[in-house]
Write a protein that holds these residues in place. Structure first.
Motif, PDB file in Angstrom:
ATOM      1  N   CYS A 111       0.847  -1.191   0.000  1.00  0.00           N
ATOM      2  CA  CYS A 111       0.000   0.000   0.000  1.00  0.00           C
ATOM      3  C   CYS A 111       0.881   1.240   0.000  1.00  0.00           C
ATOM      4  O   CYS A 111       1.820   1.333   0.790  1.00  0.00           O
ATOM      5  CB  CYS A 111      -0.877  -0.027   1.243  1.00  0.00           C
ATOM      6  N   GLY A 112       0.604   2.180  -0.886  1.00  0.00           N
ATOM      7  CA  GLY A 112       1.344   3.429  -0.925  1.00  0.00           C
ATOM      8  C   GLY A 112       0.708   4.458  -0.017  1.00  0.00           C
ATOM      9  O   GLY A 112      -0.492   4.447   0.223  1.00  0.00           O
ATOM     10  N   PHE A 113       1.556   5.341   0.495  1.00  0.00           N
ATOM     11  CA  PHE A 113       1.094   6.394   1.397  1.00  0.00           C
ATOM     12  C   PHE A 113       1.756   7.691   0.971  1.00  0.00           C
ATOM     13  O   PHE A 113       2.971   7.762   0.808  1.00  0.00           O
ATOM     14  CB  PHE A 113       1.460   6.037   2.838  1.00  0.00           C
ATOM     15  N   ASP A 114       0.949   8.722   0.772  1.00  0.00           N
ATOM     16  CA  ASP A 114       1.448  10.024   0.339  1.00  0.00           C
ATOM     17  C   ASP A 114       1.276  11.023   1.487  1.00  0.00           C
ATOM     18  O   ASP A 114       0.199  11.579   1.673  1.00  0.00           O
ATOM     19  CB  ASP A 114       0.678  10.481  -0.903  1.00  0.00           C
ATOM     20  N   PRO A 115       2.343  11.251   2.282  1.00  0.00           N
ATOM     21  CA  PRO A 115       2.207  12.116   3.453  1.00  0.00           C
ATOM     22  C   PRO A 115       2.137  13.595   3.097  1.00  0.00           C
ATOM     23  O   PRO A 115       2.488  14.004   1.992  1.00  0.00           O
ATOM     24  CB  PRO A 115       3.486  11.823   4.249  1.00  0.00           C
ATOM     25  N   ILE A 116       1.696  14.399   4.054  1.00  0.00           N
ATOM     26  CA  ILE A 116       1.660  15.847   3.882  1.00  0.00           C
ATOM     27  C   ILE A 116       3.085  16.380   3.845  1.00  0.00           C
ATOM     28  O   ILE A 116       3.435  17.215   3.025  1.00  0.00           O
ATOM     29  CB  ILE A 116       0.863  16.508   5.026  1.00  0.00           C
TER      30      ILE A 116
END
Length: 139
Positions: A111-116
């Motif tokens: 799963c990819g996660f795009d943080p702030i």
């Protein structure tokens, strides 16, 4: 001629200076800290979601009657779990190569996660479940 106000009147000129210094100096730091905490919570949630989806898919596959049904069931459960999550570029790999009584079904969820703040990350979690020996009817 410009005269300095008496000392007992000077504190009136500085009134509010501390508040302005606080806002200008500390507020950006506090905002970045809050964003870092929010990112950390979201990243841990993404890791947990990936593992929970992999575990649920492996369990669903382990009670299927044959390898093809196990593979289809695992992918369906994983897809349903990923629909509810904010996962960037999800990948699901189902391994039913050892599908026999007492064997193992393994599901890998990435799963990819795009943080702030920071760079995007990918989390990979693997879960395995033993094949239910009483439900298997085919090889």
């Amino acid at each position: 001629m410009n005269r300095m106000p008496p000392l007992h009147h000077r504190h009136r000129l500085d009134r509010g200076a501390v508040s302005l210094e606080f806002v200008a100096g500390w507020l950006p730091l506090i905002v970045v800290l809050i964003l870092a905490v929010v990112d950390s919570i979201a990243a841990n949630s993404a890791k947990s979601d990936a593992y929970n989806i992999a575990r649920s898919a492996a369990r669903a596959a382990s009670i299927a009657t044959d390898a093809a049904a196990a593979h289809a069931e695992a992918e369906a459960v994983a897809a349903q779990g990923l629909d509810d999550r904010e996962c960037v570029d999800p990948e699901v790999v189902v391994d039913v190569g050892d599908f026999a009584p007492g064997g193992m079904v393994t599901v890998t969820v990435t799963c990819g996660f795009d943080p702030i703040l920071g760079t995007p990350r990918r989390y990979t979690k693997v879960a395995a479940s033993p094949v239910d020996q009483w439900r298997v009817t085919g090889p």
